[in-house]
Design a protein around this motif. Structure first.
Motif, PDB file in Angstrom:
ATOM      1  N   ASP A 117     -11.882 -13.402   9.393  1.00 39.85           N
ATOM      2  CA  ASP A 117     -12.145 -12.297   8.473  1.00 39.85           C
ATOM      3  C   ASP A 117     -11.588 -12.695   7.099  1.00 39.85           C
ATOM      4  OD1 ASP A 117     -12.000 -10.018   6.914  1.00 39.85           O
ATOM      5  OD2 ASP A 117     -11.039  -8.776   8.429  1.00 39.85           O
ATOM      6  N   LEU A 118     -12.500 -13.010   6.165  1.00 37.60           N
ATOM      7  CA  LEU A 118     -12.087 -13.436   4.828  1.00 37.60           C
ATOM      8  C   LEU A 118     -12.187 -12.290   3.816  1.00 37.60           C
ATOM      9  CD1 LEU A 118     -13.639 -17.028   4.583  1.00 37.60           C
ATOM     10  CD2 LEU A 118     -11.237 -16.407   4.935  1.00 37.60           C
ATOM     11  N   SER A 119     -11.863 -11.074   4.257  1.00 41.71           N
ATOM     12  CA  SER A 119     -11.844  -9.932   3.349  1.00 41.71           C
ATOM     13  C   SER A 119     -10.549  -9.968   2.532  1.00 41.71           C
ATOM     14  CB  SER A 119     -11.949  -8.633   4.140  1.00 41.71           C
ATOM     15  OG  SER A 119     -10.826  -8.492   4.984  1.00 41.71           O
ATOM     16  N   ASP A 120     -10.338  -8.927   1.718  1.00 38.00           N
ATOM     17  CA  ASP A 120      -9.152  -8.930   0.849  1.00 38.00           C
ATOM     18  C   ASP A 120      -7.841  -8.769   1.612  1.00 38.00           C
ATOM     19  OD1 ASP A 120      -9.336  -6.305   1.571  1.00 38.00           O
ATOM     20  OD2 ASP A 120      -9.426  -5.501  -0.470  1.00 38.00           O
ATOM     21  N   ARG A 121      -7.909  -8.693   2.926  1.00 39.06           N
ATOM     22  CA  ARG A 121      -6.672  -8.663   3.722  1.00 39.06           C
ATOM     23  C   ARG A 121      -5.849  -9.926   3.506  1.00 39.06           C
ATOM     24  NH1 ARG A 121      -6.157 -11.699   8.400  1.00 39.06           N
ATOM     25  NH2 ARG A 121      -7.890 -13.134   8.664  1.00 39.06           N
ATOM     26  N   ILE A 122      -6.513 -11.040   3.118  1.00 37.01           N
ATOM     27  CA  ILE A 122      -5.800 -12.309   2.936  1.00 37.01           C
ATOM     28  C   ILE A 122      -5.303 -12.489   1.511  1.00 37.01           C
ATOM     29  CG2 ILE A 122      -7.175 -13.396   4.750  1.00 37.01           C
ATOM     30  CD1 ILE A 122      -8.675 -14.912   2.471  1.00 37.01           C
ATOM     31  N   ASP A 123      -5.640 -11.563   0.613  1.00 37.23           N
ATOM     32  CA  ASP A 123      -5.274 -11.686  -0.800  1.00 37.23           C
ATOM     33  C   ASP A 123      -3.782 -11.417  -0.984  1.00 37.23           C
ATOM     34  OD1 ASP A 123      -5.074 -11.717  -3.516  1.00 37.23           O
ATOM     35  OD2 ASP A 123      -6.538 -10.138  -3.886  1.00 37.23           O
ATOM     36  N   PRO A 124      -3.017 -12.412  -1.426  1.00 37.14           N
ATOM     37  CA  PRO A 124      -1.568 -12.217  -1.578  1.00 37.14           C
ATOM     38  C   PRO A 124      -1.204 -11.220  -2.687  1.00 37.14           C
ATOM     39  CG  PRO A 124      -2.237 -14.375  -2.400  1.00 37.14           C
ATOM     40  CD  PRO A 124      -3.426 -13.791  -1.721  1.00 37.14           C
ATOM     41  N   LYS A 125      -2.164 -10.906  -3.567  1.00 38.17           N
ATOM     42  CA  LYS A 125      -1.898  -9.908  -4.608  1.00 38.17           C
ATOM     43  C   LYS A 125      -2.145  -8.499  -4.086  1.00 38.17           C
ATOM     44  CE  LYS A 125      -2.992 -12.939  -8.518  1.00 38.17           C
ATOM     45  NZ  LYS A 125      -3.882 -13.159  -9.697  1.00 38.17           N
ATOM     46  N   THR A 126      -3.238  -8.322  -3.360  1.00 37.69           N
ATOM     47  CA  THR A 126      -3.581  -7.004  -2.817  1.00 37.69           C
ATOM     48  C   THR A 126      -2.710  -6.631  -1.631  1.00 37.69           C
ATOM     49  OG1 THR A 126      -5.881  -7.367  -3.469  1.00 37.69           O
ATOM     50  CG2 THR A 126      -5.466  -5.589  -1.911  1.00 37.69           C
ATOM     51  N   ASN A 127      -2.449  -7.609  -0.756  1.00 31.82           N
ATOM     52  CA  ASN A 127      -1.666  -7.367   0.459  1.00 31.82           C
ATOM     53  C   ASN A 127      -0.542  -8.399   0.587  1.00 31.82           C
ATOM     54  OD1 ASN A 127      -3.298  -5.167   1.743  1.00 31.82           O
ATOM     55  ND2 ASN A 127      -4.895  -6.732   1.651  1.00 31.82           N
ATOM     56  N   PRO A 128       0.437  -8.316  -0.294  1.00 37.38           N
ATOM     57  CA  PRO A 128       1.520  -9.303  -0.242  1.00 37.38           C
ATOM     58  C   PRO A 128       2.449  -9.085   0.946  1.00 37.38           C
ATOM     59  CG  PRO A 128       2.035  -7.591  -1.846  1.00 37.38           C
ATOM     60  CD  PRO A 128       0.640  -7.306  -1.349  1.00 37.38           C
ATOM     61  N   ASN A 129       3.068 -10.153   1.391  1.00 37.58           N
ATOM     62  CA  ASN A 129       4.080 -10.059   2.439  1.00 37.58           C
ATOM     63  C   ASN A 129       5.161 -11.087   2.130  1.00 37.58           C
ATOM     64  OD1 ASN A 129       5.437 -10.738   5.129  1.00 37.58           O
ATOM     65  ND2 ASN A 129       4.221  -8.941   5.666  1.00 37.58           N
ATOM     66  N   LEU A 130       6.348 -10.618   1.849  1.00 37.21           N
ATOM     67  CA  LEU A 130       7.428 -11.499   1.414  1.00 37.21           C
ATOM     68  C   LEU A 130       7.869 -12.469   2.512  1.00 37.21           C
ATOM     69  CD1 LEU A 130       9.639  -8.975  -0.623  1.00 37.21           C
ATOM     70  CD2 LEU A 130       8.026 -10.670  -1.505  1.00 37.21           C
ATOM     71  N   THR A 131       7.790 -12.035   3.756  1.00 33.46           N
ATOM     72  CA  THR A 131       8.223 -12.903   4.853  1.00 33.46           C
ATOM     73  C   THR A 131       7.288 -14.089   5.020  1.00 33.46           C
ATOM     74  OG1 THR A 131       9.113 -10.968   5.996  1.00 33.46           O
ATOM     75  CG2 THR A 131       8.854 -12.985   7.292  1.00 33.46           C
TER      76      THR A 131
END
Length: 295
Positions: free
Chosen positions: A46-60
Protein backbone atom coordinates in the motif's frame (compact mmCIF):
# COMPACT_ATOMS: atom_id res chain seq x y z
CA UNK A 1 8.90 -68.33 -8.95
CA UNK A 2 10.70 -67.05 -5.87
CA UNK A 3 11.97 -64.00 -7.81
CA UNK A 4 8.47 -63.24 -9.05
CA UNK A 5 7.13 -63.59 -5.50
CA UNK A 6 9.68 -61.12 -4.11
CA UNK A 7 9.01 -58.74 -6.99
CA UNK A 8 5.31 -58.78 -6.22
CA UNK A 9 6.03 -58.11 -2.55
CA UNK A 10 8.18 -55.09 -3.47
CA UNK A 11 5.49 -53.69 -5.76
CA UNK A 12 2.86 -54.15 -3.05
CA UNK A 13 5.07 -52.46 -0.45
CA UNK A 14 5.80 -49.47 -2.70
CA UNK A 15 2.11 -49.12 -3.57
CA UNK A 16 1.12 -49.09 0.08
CA UNK A 17 3.79 -46.58 1.06
CA UNK A 18 3.24 -44.18 -1.81
CA UNK A 19 1.01 -41.39 -0.59
CA UNK A 20 -1.54 -40.16 -3.08
CA UNK A 21 -2.03 -36.38 -3.28
CA UNK A 22 -4.70 -35.29 -0.84
CA UNK A 23 -7.85 -33.94 -2.43
CA UNK A 24 -10.88 -31.92 -1.46
CA UNK A 25 -14.34 -32.21 -2.96
CA UNK A 26 -16.37 -29.02 -3.36
CA UNK A 27 -19.41 -28.54 -5.59
CA UNK A 28 -18.82 -32.04 -7.02
CA UNK A 29 -15.35 -30.98 -8.16
CA UNK A 30 -12.23 -32.81 -6.97
CA UNK A 31 -9.22 -30.55 -6.41
CA UNK A 32 -5.73 -31.51 -5.26
CA UNK A 33 -4.64 -29.86 -2.03
CA UNK A 34 -1.62 -27.62 -2.54
CA UNK A 35 1.76 -29.13 -1.82
CA UNK A 36 3.01 -27.30 1.32
CA UNK A 37 6.60 -27.76 0.14
CA UNK A 38 5.99 -25.57 -2.90
CA UNK A 39 5.42 -22.00 -1.78
CA UNK A 40 4.22 -19.02 -3.76
CA UNK A 41 4.72 -15.79 -1.78
CA UNK A 42 3.24 -12.46 -2.87
CA UNK A 43 3.63 -9.03 -1.28
CA UNK A 44 1.05 -6.30 -1.95
CA UNK A 45 2.31 -2.87 -0.90
CA UNK A 46 0.00 0.00 0.00
CA UNK A 47 1.82 3.10 -1.29
CA UNK A 48 -0.74 5.60 0.01
CA UNK A 49 0.20 8.58 2.19
CA UNK A 50 0.46 6.23 5.17
CA UNK A 51 4.17 5.95 4.26
CA UNK A 52 4.72 9.73 4.08
CA UNK A 53 7.05 10.72 6.95
CA UNK A 54 5.60 14.26 6.88
CA UNK A 55 1.93 13.27 7.01
CA UNK A 56 2.38 10.28 9.33
CA UNK A 57 5.67 10.71 11.18
CA UNK A 58 6.89 8.23 13.76
CA UNK A 59 9.90 9.14 15.88
CA UNK A 60 10.70 5.54 16.83
CA UNK A 61 10.79 4.22 13.26
CA UNK A 62 9.13 5.61 10.14
CA UNK A 63 6.44 3.41 8.63
CA UNK A 64 8.16 3.02 5.28
CA UNK A 65 11.25 1.78 7.13
CA UNK A 66 9.13 -0.73 9.03
CA UNK A 67 7.75 -1.97 5.73
CA UNK A 68 11.20 -2.56 4.27
CA UNK A 69 12.15 -4.57 7.35
CA UNK A 70 8.95 -6.62 7.12
CA UNK A 71 9.82 -7.37 3.50
CA UNK A 72 13.31 -8.42 4.54
CA UNK A 73 11.83 -10.85 7.09
CA UNK A 74 9.55 -12.26 4.37
CA UNK A 75 12.51 -12.72 2.03
CA UNK A 76 14.62 -14.37 4.75
CA UNK A 77 11.81 -16.76 5.66
CA UNK A 78 11.30 -17.58 1.99
CA UNK A 79 14.98 -18.41 1.46
CA UNK A 80 15.08 -20.44 4.68
CA UNK A 81 12.19 -22.46 3.29
CA UNK A 82 14.05 -23.07 0.01
CA UNK A 83 17.21 -24.12 1.83
CA UNK A 84 15.26 -26.71 3.81
CA UNK A 85 14.39 -28.55 0.58
CA UNK A 86 16.31 -30.81 -1.75
CA UNK A 87 17.38 -29.02 -4.93
CA UNK A 88 15.43 -31.42 -7.11
CA UNK A 89 12.20 -30.34 -5.37
CA UNK A 90 12.67 -26.57 -5.87
CA UNK A 91 9.47 -25.06 -7.29
CA UNK A 92 8.94 -21.81 -5.41
CA UNK A 93 8.52 -18.13 -6.20
CA UNK A 94 8.11 -14.68 -4.65
CA UNK A 95 6.94 -11.37 -6.11
CA UNK A 96 5.86 -7.82 -5.22
CA UNK A 97 2.76 -5.95 -6.41
CA UNK A 98 1.21 -2.48 -6.21
CA UNK A 99 -2.32 -1.49 -7.14
CA UNK A 100 -2.60 0.84 -8.95
CA UNK A 101 0.87 1.05 -10.42
CA UNK A 102 2.83 4.17 -9.39
CA UNK A 103 3.56 6.79 -12.05
CA UNK A 104 7.33 6.30 -11.83
CA UNK A 105 8.33 3.95 -14.71
CA UNK A 106 11.23 2.68 -12.61
CA UNK A 107 8.71 0.90 -10.39
CA UNK A 108 8.00 -1.59 -13.15
CA UNK A 109 11.70 -2.43 -13.33
CA UNK A 110 11.86 -2.84 -9.56
CA UNK A 111 8.96 -5.30 -9.56
CA UNK A 112 10.54 -7.28 -12.39
CA UNK A 113 13.73 -7.59 -10.38
CA UNK A 114 11.82 -8.61 -7.26
CA UNK A 115 10.00 -11.44 -9.01
CA UNK A 116 12.19 -14.42 -8.17
CA UNK A 117 11.70 -18.13 -8.70
CA UNK A 118 13.58 -21.30 -7.82
CA UNK A 119 13.59 -24.61 -9.67
CA UNK A 120 15.88 -27.64 -9.82
CA UNK A 121 18.24 -25.78 -12.18
CA UNK A 122 18.75 -22.81 -9.85
CA UNK A 123 22.39 -21.91 -9.27
CA UNK A 124 23.63 -21.53 -5.68
CA UNK A 125 24.75 -17.97 -6.45
CA UNK A 126 21.11 -17.04 -7.01
CA UNK A 127 20.50 -16.98 -3.25
CA UNK A 128 22.97 -14.11 -2.79
CA UNK A 129 21.39 -12.32 -5.75
CA UNK A 130 17.93 -12.51 -4.19
CA UNK A 131 19.25 -11.31 -0.82
CA UNK A 132 20.89 -8.32 -2.50
CA UNK A 133 17.76 -7.39 -4.47
CA UNK A 134 15.53 -7.55 -1.41
CA UNK A 135 18.02 -5.57 0.67
CA UNK A 136 18.16 -2.66 -1.78
CA UNK A 137 15.14 -2.43 -4.08
CA UNK A 138 12.27 -2.20 -1.54
CA UNK A 139 13.85 0.92 -0.02
CA UNK A 140 14.23 2.37 -3.52
CA UNK A 141 10.51 1.78 -4.11
CA UNK A 142 9.47 3.65 -0.98
CA UNK A 143 11.94 6.49 -1.53
CA UNK A 144 10.67 6.92 -5.09
CA UNK A 145 7.03 7.02 -3.93
CA UNK A 146 7.80 9.52 -1.17
CA UNK A 147 9.81 11.72 -3.54
CA UNK A 148 6.98 11.64 -6.11
CA UNK A 149 4.51 12.66 -3.40
CA UNK A 150 1.50 11.70 -5.53
CA UNK A 151 -0.24 9.34 -3.13
CA UNK A 152 -3.20 8.03 -5.11
CA UNK A 153 -4.19 5.46 -2.50
CA UNK A 154 -4.16 1.70 -2.69
CA UNK A 155 -6.95 -0.13 -4.51
CA UNK A 156 -6.86 -3.31 -2.45
CA UNK A 157 -10.52 -4.09 -3.07
CA UNK A 158 -10.05 -4.08 -6.87
CA UNK A 159 -6.91 -6.20 -6.50
CA UNK A 160 -8.92 -8.88 -4.72
CA UNK A 161 -11.74 -8.57 -7.20
CA UNK A 162 -9.81 -8.79 -10.46
CA UNK A 163 -6.19 -9.76 -9.88
CA UNK A 164 -5.54 -11.90 -6.82
CA UNK A 165 -6.41 -15.23 -8.48
CA UNK A 166 -4.23 -14.57 -11.53
CA UNK A 167 -1.33 -12.95 -9.69
CA UNK A 168 -1.14 -14.72 -6.33
CA UNK A 169 -2.51 -18.24 -6.72
CA UNK A 170 -0.68 -21.13 -8.37
CA UNK A 171 -1.94 -24.68 -8.59
CA UNK A 172 -0.16 -27.26 -6.41
CA UNK A 173 1.42 -24.51 -4.28
CA UNK A 174 0.92 -23.09 -0.85
CA UNK A 175 -0.10 -19.53 -1.72
CA UNK A 176 0.71 -16.83 0.84
CA UNK A 177 -0.14 -13.15 0.34
CA UNK A 178 1.31 -10.47 2.61
CA UNK A 179 -0.44 -7.08 2.53
CA UNK A 180 1.48 -4.13 3.95
CA UNK A 181 -1.15 -1.51 4.82
CA UNK A 182 -2.47 0.59 7.70
CA UNK A 183 -5.82 -1.19 7.42
CA UNK A 184 -7.78 1.62 5.81
CA UNK A 185 -8.90 0.96 2.26
CA UNK A 186 -9.69 3.72 -0.23
CA UNK A 187 -9.43 4.48 -3.92
CA UNK A 188 -11.61 6.76 -6.02
CA UNK A 189 -11.90 4.23 -8.85
CA UNK A 190 -13.39 1.57 -6.57
CA UNK A 191 -15.41 3.65 -4.12
CA UNK A 192 -18.98 2.36 -3.89
CA UNK A 193 -21.47 0.87 -1.45
CA UNK A 194 -24.08 -1.88 -1.44
CA UNK A 195 -26.62 -1.24 1.30
CA UNK A 196 -24.44 -0.83 4.43
CA UNK A 197 -21.37 -2.51 2.96
CA UNK A 198 -18.63 -0.56 1.24
CA UNK A 199 -15.57 -1.16 -0.93
CA UNK A 200 -13.62 1.22 1.28
CA UNK A 201 -12.89 1.97 4.92
CA UNK A 202 -11.80 5.33 6.31
CA UNK A 203 -11.71 6.85 9.76
CA UNK A 204 -14.50 9.18 8.65
CA UNK A 205 -16.70 6.19 7.75
CA UNK A 206 -16.02 4.55 11.12
CA UNK A 207 -17.18 7.73 12.85
CA UNK A 208 -20.26 8.14 10.65
CA UNK A 209 -21.25 4.53 11.42
CA UNK A 210 -20.83 5.39 15.13
CA UNK A 211 -18.33 2.57 15.66
CA UNK A 212 -16.61 4.49 18.43
CA UNK A 213 -17.85 2.71 21.55
CA UNK A 214 -17.29 -0.68 23.16
CA UNK A 215 -20.43 -2.12 21.55
CA UNK A 216 -19.09 -1.58 18.00
CA UNK A 217 -19.23 -5.32 17.31
CA UNK A 218 -22.98 -5.42 18.00
CA UNK A 219 -23.52 -2.43 15.70
CA UNK A 220 -21.52 -4.08 12.91
CA UNK A 221 -23.61 -7.23 13.20
CA UNK A 222 -26.93 -5.41 13.55
CA UNK A 223 -26.40 -3.06 10.62
CA UNK A 224 -24.38 -5.53 8.54
CA UNK A 225 -21.48 -3.16 8.13
CA UNK A 226 -18.36 -4.40 6.37
CA UNK A 227 -16.54 -4.65 3.06
CA UNK A 228 -18.40 -5.67 -0.07
CA UNK A 229 -17.33 -9.22 -0.94
CA UNK A 230 -14.76 -9.03 -3.74
CA UNK A 231 -14.40 -12.70 -4.63
CA UNK A 232 -16.21 -15.98 -4.18
CA UNK A 233 -13.72 -18.64 -3.17
CA UNK A 234 -10.14 -17.95 -2.11
CA UNK A 235 -9.78 -21.03 0.08
CA UNK A 236 -6.36 -21.83 -1.42
CA UNK A 237 -4.92 -18.48 -0.36
CA UNK A 238 -3.44 -17.49 3.00
CA UNK A 239 -3.39 -13.77 3.80
CA UNK A 240 -1.32 -11.87 6.35
CA UNK A 241 -2.04 -8.17 6.84
CA UNK A 242 0.77 -6.25 8.51
CA UNK A 243 0.86 -2.60 9.54
CA UNK A 244 -2.57 -1.80 11.04
CA UNK A 245 -2.21 1.79 12.22
CA UNK A 246 -5.45 3.45 13.39
CA UNK A 247 -5.90 7.19 13.63
CA UNK A 248 -5.81 8.61 17.14
CA UNK A 249 -8.96 9.59 18.98
CA UNK A 250 -11.01 6.39 18.91
CA UNK A 251 -9.76 3.68 21.29
CA UNK A 252 -11.78 1.05 19.36
CA UNK A 253 -10.64 2.05 15.85
CA UNK A 254 -8.03 -0.70 15.53
CA UNK A 255 -10.50 -3.37 16.62
CA UNK A 256 -13.07 -2.09 14.14
CA UNK A 257 -10.51 -2.19 11.31
CA UNK A 258 -9.53 -5.76 12.17
CA UNK A 259 -13.16 -6.89 12.38
CA UNK A 260 -13.87 -5.47 8.91
CA UNK A 261 -10.93 -7.41 7.47
CA UNK A 262 -11.76 -10.62 9.34
CA UNK A 263 -15.37 -10.67 8.13
CA UNK A 264 -14.22 -9.89 4.58
CA UNK A 265 -11.74 -12.75 4.50
CA UNK A 266 -14.27 -15.20 5.92
CA UNK A 267 -16.84 -14.18 3.30
CA UNK A 268 -14.29 -14.93 0.59
CA UNK A 269 -13.62 -18.33 2.23
CA UNK A 270 -10.04 -17.49 3.18
CA UNK A 271 -9.39 -20.06 5.89
CA UNK A 272 -5.99 -18.95 7.15
CA UNK A 273 -5.28 -15.30 7.85
CA UNK A 274 -3.59 -13.07 10.39
CA UNK A 275 -3.90 -9.32 10.96
CA UNK A 276 -0.99 -7.60 12.69
CA UNK A 277 -0.46 -4.05 13.93
CA UNK A 278 2.36 -1.76 12.78
CA UNK A 279 4.70 -3.15 15.42
CA UNK A 280 8.46 -2.82 15.38
CA UNK A 281 10.01 -5.22 12.84
CA UNK A 282 12.11 -6.88 15.54
CA UNK A 283 8.89 -7.96 17.29
CA UNK A 284 7.34 -9.37 14.10
CA UNK A 285 10.44 -10.93 12.54
CA UNK A 286 10.06 -14.44 13.99
CA UNK A 287 6.27 -14.36 13.48
CA UNK A 288 6.67 -13.57 9.77
CA UNK A 289 9.33 -16.23 9.27
CA UNK A 290 7.30 -18.89 11.10
CA UNK A 291 4.28 -18.14 8.91
CA UNK A 292 6.33 -18.85 5.79
CA UNK A 293 7.93 -21.92 7.33
CA UNK A 294 4.42 -23.09 8.31
CA UNK A 295 5.33 -23.49 11.98
Amino acid sequence: MRKIFYLLLIILFVSCCTKEPETIVENNKVTAIADPNNINVSILIDLSDRIDPKTNPNLTMEYFQRDTEYIKSIETGFLDHIKSKKIITYDDQMQVFFNPEPSDPKMNEFTKELKVSFDKNTNKDYFASVEKKYSELPLNIYQSAIKDGNYVGSDIWEFFRNKVKDYCIKDDHRNVLFILTDGYMYHEDSKFSQENKTSYLTSKLIKSNKLTTSDFSKLIEKNKYGFVKANENLSNLEVIVIGINPEKGNPFEESVIKEYWEHWFKEMKIKKFQIKSADLPSNLDSIIKNIILNK
